[in-house]
Structure formats: structure tokens, C-alpha cells
Write a protein that holds these residues in place. Structure first.
Motif, PDB file in Angstrom:
ATOM      1  N   VAL A 112       8.917   1.661  -8.559  1.00  0.00           N
ATOM      2  CA  VAL A 112       8.708   1.889  -7.122  1.00  0.00           C
ATOM      3  C   VAL A 112       9.914   1.344  -6.347  1.00  0.00           C
ATOM      4  N   PRO A 113      10.600   2.205  -5.562  1.00  0.00           N
ATOM      5  CA  PRO A 113      11.783   1.761  -4.809  1.00  0.00           C
ATOM      6  C   PRO A 113      11.403   0.740  -3.735  1.00  0.00           C
ATOM      7  N   HIS A 114      12.196  -0.315  -3.626  1.00  0.00           N
ATOM      8  CA  HIS A 114      11.941  -1.358  -2.633  1.00  0.00           C
ATOM      9  C   HIS A 114      13.225  -2.104  -2.337  1.00  0.00           C
ATOM     10  N   ARG A 115      13.203  -2.836  -1.233  1.00  0.00           N
ATOM     11  CA  ARG A 115      14.324  -3.713  -0.876  1.00  0.00           C
ATOM     12  C   ARG A 115      13.856  -4.718   0.161  1.00  0.00           C
ATOM     13  N   PHE A 116      14.564  -5.846   0.191  1.00  0.00           N
ATOM     14  CA  PHE A 116      14.308  -6.892   1.177  1.00  0.00           C
ATOM     15  C   PHE A 116      15.507  -7.032   2.078  1.00  0.00           C
ATOM     16  N   ARG A 117      15.247  -7.355   3.348  1.00  0.00           N
ATOM     17  CA  ARG A 117      16.328  -7.741   4.239  1.00  0.00           C
ATOM     18  C   ARG A 117      15.823  -8.833   5.172  1.00  0.00           C
ATOM     19  N   GLY A 166      11.778 -18.310   6.218  1.00  0.00           N
ATOM     20  CA  GLY A 166      12.236 -17.264   7.117  1.00  0.00           C
ATOM     21  C   GLY A 166      11.310 -16.070   7.205  1.00  0.00           C
ATOM     22  N   ASP A 167      11.831 -14.990   7.752  1.00  0.00           N
ATOM     23  CA  ASP A 167      11.097 -13.748   7.971  1.00  0.00           C
ATOM     24  C   ASP A 167      11.884 -12.599   7.367  1.00  0.00           C
ATOM     25  N   ALA A 168      11.173 -11.651   6.773  1.00  0.00           N
ATOM     26  CA  ALA A 168      11.836 -10.545   6.103  1.00  0.00           C
ATOM     27  C   ALA A 168      11.192  -9.226   6.466  1.00  0.00           C
ATOM     28  N   ILE A 169      11.966  -8.174   6.286  1.00  0.00           N
ATOM     29  CA  ILE A 169      11.438  -6.819   6.290  1.00  0.00           C
ATOM     30  C   ILE A 169      11.529  -6.346   4.844  1.00  0.00           C
ATOM     31  N   VAL A 170      10.401  -5.973   4.273  1.00  0.00           N
ATOM     32  CA  VAL A 170      10.411  -5.416   2.924  1.00  0.00           C
ATOM     33  C   VAL A 170      10.047  -3.941   3.035  1.00  0.00           C
ATOM     34  N   GLU A 171      10.885  -3.115   2.429  1.00  0.00           N
ATOM     35  CA  GLU A 171      10.593  -1.686   2.353  1.00  0.00           C
ATOM     36  C   GLU A 171      10.072  -1.411   0.952  1.00  0.00           C
ATOM     37  N   ILE A 172       8.855  -0.865   0.869  1.00  0.00           N
ATOM     38  CA  ILE A 172       8.246  -0.527  -0.419  1.00  0.00           C
ATOM     39  C   ILE A 172       7.847   0.937  -0.377  1.00  0.00           C
ATOM     40  N   ASP A 173       8.484   1.733  -1.223  1.00  0.00           N
ATOM     41  CA  ASP A 173       8.156   3.159  -1.335  1.00  0.00           C
ATOM     42  C   ASP A 173       8.183   3.845   0.031  1.00  0.00           C
ATOM     43  N   GLY A 174       9.197   3.502   0.854  1.00  0.00           N
ATOM     44  CA  GLY A 174       9.393   4.178   2.136  1.00  0.00           C
ATOM     45  C   GLY A 174       8.669   3.554   3.317  1.00  0.00           C
ATOM     46  N   THR A 175       7.813   2.549   3.069  1.00  0.00           N
ATOM     47  CA  THR A 175       7.079   1.909   4.154  1.00  0.00           C
ATOM     48  C   THR A 175       7.610   0.497   4.372  1.00  0.00           C
ATOM     49  N   GLU A 176       7.915   0.153   5.637  1.00  0.00           N
ATOM     50  CA  GLU A 176       8.414  -1.185   5.943  1.00  0.00           C
ATOM     51  C   GLU A 176       7.269  -2.106   6.347  1.00  0.00           C
ATOM     52  N   HIS A 177       7.358  -3.349   5.872  1.00  0.00           N
ATOM     53  CA  HIS A 177       6.364  -4.375   6.191  1.00  0.00           C
ATOM     54  C   HIS A 177       7.107  -5.610   6.668  1.00  0.00           C
ATOM     55  N   HIS A 178       6.594  -6.249   7.732  1.00  0.00           N
ATOM     56  CA  HIS A 178       7.146  -7.537   8.161  1.00  0.00           C
ATOM     57  C   HIS A 178       6.412  -8.628   7.378  1.00  0.00           C
TER      58      HIS A 178
END
Length: 151
Positions: free
Chosen positions: A102-107, A77-89
Motif C-alpha cells: 500500500v503506497p504511503h508517505r509521511f511529511r 510533533g505533527d505529521a501528515i500521512v498519506e495512505i493509499d491516496g488519503t491524507e490523515h493528520h
């Protein structure tokens, strides 16, 4: 502190294992995400911790930090990962490396298609601290707790 000679391994022997996610329990992380622990203390791990998290369409997890480095590889699949305030596809086989603290999350980037990640923590004693609440829990304790409540 125990001293090891140069030719003595710094870990104890454990039996080799083949872990099949389709045959292992999945624990709800809430919000449409489920985790399957793989290499854990239960399997004999002493150095690192691995597992997979499956995200339904639109699912995501809360912003958090860990007490050790983490690497995640997108398996499906495809995700958006937010790492330290910056989102990456990120997409299949893309890999992240996030230092401790370092704060992060996946969606899941898709509202309909599933997404799956493989995670590896640099410590078998990895913890997760939720940014919003400051609550810290051992990553493997979440699975133990889920196992007890689901069992």
C-alpha cells in the motif's frame, strides 16, 4: 525446511540490547529526513526491524510501498500521512498500520518544529519500493550503504 518441536523457539538466541538513539548514527534520507536504525540484524534481529526517522520542519519522504506490513507511531510533533491516496493528520502517539504493497508517505505538518516517528516492519528483510521510480532497496541496506559512505 527445518522442523521445530513445539517447545523449541523459532529463533536463535541473541544478547539483550539497550539502544540509545542519541548515541547511534543517523543516516540522511534526503529532503531533511534522517533515519536511526534500532533493532536490526546487527543487533541480532531475525523477525522484525525498528528504527526512528527524524523530520526537520517541512521535511517529507517520497511515496513508497513495502514488502511487509509496517506500523509507525508519532513520537514527537505533527505529521501528515498519506495512505493509499488519503491524507490523515496525526500527532504524538497516533499510530498507523499499513499493509504490504500500500503506497504511503509521511511529511512534517510543521514548517518549523521537528517531527519524529518510530517505525516497525514485520520483517527483518523489509524493502522499500519508490512509487515514482519502481526502485526497490532493502531498508537495512540503505543504512549499510550510508554507513560505508559516511565511514
Amino acid at each position: 525446511m527445518h522442523h521445530h518441536s513445539t517447545d523449541e523457539p523459532c529463533f536463535t538466541y541473541f544478547p539483550p540490547a539497550v539502544l540509545r538513539p542519541t548515541e547511534l548514527p543517523a543516516y540522511s534520507r534526503g529532503g531533511g529526513a534522517r533515519t536511526i536504525p534500532l533493532v536490526t540484524r546487527t543487533a541480532g534481529a531475525e523477525i522484525f526491524l525498528t528504527g526512528q526517522t527524524l523530520f526537520d520542519g517541512g521535511a517529507g519522504i517520497a511515496l513508497h510501498t513495502h514488502n511487509c506490513p509496517e506500523s509507525v507511531t508519532i513520537l514527537e510533533g505533527d505529521a501528515i500521512v498519506e495512505i493509499d491516496g488519503t491524507e490523515h493528520h496525526v500527532t504524538r502517539f497516533d499510530t498507523t498500520y499499513v499493509p504490504a504493497g500500500v503506497p504511503h508517505r509521511f511529511r512534517n505538518a510543521s514548517a518549523t518544529e521537528p517531527m519524529r516517528i518510530l517505525w516497525i516492519y514485520a520483517s527483518v528483510d523489509a524493502t522499500r519500493t519508490l512509487v515514482e521510480t519502481g526502485i526497490t532497496a532493502r531498508v537495512d541496506a540503505e543504512h549499510d550503504k550510508a554507513a560505508r559512505s559516511n565511514g
